[in-house]
Design an enzyme around this catalytic site. Structure first.
Site, PDB file in Angstrom:
ATOM      1  N   SER A 207      31.027  43.766  46.113  1.00 31.70           N
ATOM      2  CA  SER A 207      31.746  43.349  47.315  1.00 31.70           C
ATOM      3  C   SER A 207      30.764  42.726  48.311  1.00 31.70           C
ATOM      4  O   SER A 207      30.107  41.740  47.985  1.00 31.70           O
ATOM      5  CB  SER A 207      32.506  44.545  47.904  1.00 31.70           C
ATOM      6  OG  SER A 207      33.455  44.117  48.851  1.00 31.70           O
ATOM      7  N   GLU A 327      41.971  42.210  42.210  1.00 28.19           N
ATOM      8  CA  GLU A 327      40.972  42.388  43.260  1.00 28.19           C
ATOM      9  C   GLU A 327      41.558  42.375  44.671  1.00 28.19           C
ATOM     10  O   GLU A 327      41.140  43.122  45.549  1.00 28.19           O
ATOM     11  CB  GLU A 327      39.971  41.235  43.122  1.00 28.19           C
ATOM     12  CG  GLU A 327      38.666  41.410  43.801  1.00 28.19           C
ATOM     13  CD  GLU A 327      37.627  42.052  42.915  1.00 28.19           C
ATOM     14  OE1 GLU A 327      37.299  43.211  43.188  1.00 28.19           O
ATOM     15  OE2 GLU A 327      37.126  41.399  41.990  1.00 28.19           O
TER      16      GLU A 327
END
Length: 509
Positions: A207, A327
């Site tokens: 991330s 996601e």
């Protein structure tokens, strides 16, 4: 002279640690002591920079000065100031601006072992997160595990006109990335004292940590500091603009400076001096999601990263990169269809009709799924795809790309569609326990994925005997490792969406 003294100290410590773990060693700042943990030596709290407090708030990190005596590294350091996040580690630790620490877990028995090194950069949207934790599964395989802390939110990324004037380079912001770079420099210069090889360092992150890895791979300030990179669900290939506008751009200094000045006014302060007098809690509580982010400053991030890769101007190292099938679900929510269309048009303008054709929705639930897919593709998938394409064309480093699509109970937010949400791959690489059951298939995938990461850290390739072969990435060919109840090579699964974002971002350059 300083290096000679350090070398002598390391030799002395090596004699003391003969045929045992390295529980005491010497680094550039002096002698340091760790603790035994799961059959390895663990140094929990190594300061790589001076505490960025007082006049050092909103300044580039300053290297840690030498200390006297033996520094005891047996407790974890504080978390950086941040909003509380139940999904982040280190929750039991206090927060403090005195947070520039790293940890080292080493299985080495000698400073001459020259073990490979895995450096973890935590995620958390550049707002939350902690370096706290160890990775026994990697350490048991003869890898030194390092985790680094860096400044977050307004304290890590606020750009401001007054701060620009204070800087000799005429820029501000990116303090959190500068922290990461100083930590990497410290690791490169000192890891041999823990039995590591400075020429065998792999950086990794997920991330915002993955976005950091992408930035570091293109920053000239990182030249020679690592030989491999692993990026899970993150990249930094957006074009440059004066605002991020729905996560579609990297911000300029001018745009970020306006945002920093607006933040100051929102807090009712007249200048940076008054801002430095505020307690960190006020700054944290006044920060909104995505208020502060790394910016293109011409120094740390020198330009549009897409253009840098087109020109071959980056740190050409071996890379693993990939994204997850669902996601965007962590960042999306249901809304009326009309509101969805209005939002898409406000962000994508004349490109909205084409995008809505690719992500249609006729109900609030479908809007949720459509928004999830837009966020997945615009924020994670396309950047990964662009990076893989560019480096495989202009670089020499090996590129390995994956698409993770394993549904599991053991994740922080299970996909409503049976895919893999944000962070879902991490239990399958690092063995994280989010409280859900792992099926026999899940466990098998964990064994293989973790082995890929371990192999890559050791050798620069994930491949080894008795593992499914992972081909180097080639655009348009069956070279993407798809992970869904097993492993197989295929093309990227959402090519029309990738084509859209490639065209859209090209139009904005």
């Amino acid at each position: 002279m300083k290096k000679e003294v350090l070398s002598a100290a390391i030799l002395l410590i090596a004699a003391l640690n003969s045929n045992a773990l390295i529980l005491r060693t010497a680094v550039a700042q002096g002698e340091i002591s760790g603790v035994e943990h799961e059959g390895a030596a663990l140094y929990k709290k190594i300061p790589y920079a001076e505490a960025p407090v007082g006049e050092l708030r909103w300044k580039a990190p300053v290297a840690k000065k030498a200390w006297e005596g033996v520094y005891m590294s047996d407790e974890w350091g504080c978390r950086p100031p941040q909003p509380e996040d139940p999904n982040q580690g280190g929750k039991g630790l206090p927060m403090s601006e005195d947070c520039l620490y790293l940890s080292v877990t080493t299985p080495a028995e000698s400073v001459n072992d020259k073990l490979p090194v895995f450096v973890m950069i935590h995620g958390g949207g550049f707002m939350t997160g902690s370096y706290v934790g160890t990775q026994e599964s990697f350490v048991r395989e003869g890898i030194i595990y390092v985790s680094i802390e860096y400044r977050l939110g307004a304290l890590g990324f606020m750009c401001h006109p007054e701060l620009n004037k204070e800087s000799s380079d005429g820029i501000s912001g990116n303090y959190g990335i500068l922290d990461q770079i100083m930590a990497l420099q410290w690791i490169h210069d000192n890891i041999s004292a823990f039995g590591g090889d400075p020429e065998k360092i792999t950086i990794a992150g997920e991330s915002a940590g993955g976005c950091s890895v992408s930035i570091l791979c293109a920053s000239p300030l990182c030249k020679g500091l690592f030989r491999g990179a692993i990026c899970e669900s993150g990249s930094s290939f957006w074009p440059v603009a004066d605002s991020r506008n729905g996560n579609t751009a990297m911000c300029t200094v001018a745009g970020a400076s306006k945002a920093g000045h607006a933040f100051q006014k929102r807090l009712g302060r007249k200048n940076i001096k008054q801002m430095r007098s505020l307690d960190f809690r006020t700054l944290v509580d006044s920060t909104r999601m995505e208020d502060f982010w790394p910016i293109v400053d011409g120094h740390v991030i020198v330009d549009d990263q897409y253009k840098l890769y087109e020109a071959g101007k980056y740190n050409d190292v071996n890379v693993i990169m990939g994204f997850n099938s669902d996601e965007g679900s962590l960042f999306s929510f249901p809304m009326p269809v009309e509101a969805y269309h209005a939002r898409v048009r406000s962000v994508y303008g004349e490109w909205a009709d084409r995008l809505l054709g690719l992500y249609p929705a006729s109900s609030p639930e479908e809007v949720y799924f459509a928004q999830s897919d837009i966020f997945r593709d615009g924020s994670f998938a396309w950047g990964t795809y662009a990076w893989a394409n560019l480096q495989s064309r202009t670089g020499k480093g090996r590129v390995y790309m994956y698409y993770f699509d394993q549904d599991s109970e053991n994740t922080i937010l299970r996909s409503k569609r049976g895919g893999a949400s944000h962070v879902a791959e991490m239990p399958f690489i690092y063995g994280y326990d989010f409280g859900g059951k792992m099926t026999p298939v899940d466990t098998h995938i964990l064994q293989i994925m973790s082995r890929y990461w371990i192999n890559f850290t050791k050798t620069g390739t994930p491949n080894a005997e008795a593992l499914p072969y992972w081909a180097e990435y080639e655009q348009g060919k069956n070279t993407v490792m798809v992970i869904h109840d097993g492993f197989y090579l295929d093309k990227i699964p959402n090519q029309p969406q990738m084509d859209f974002f490639e065209d859209y971002f090209k139009s904005r350059r």
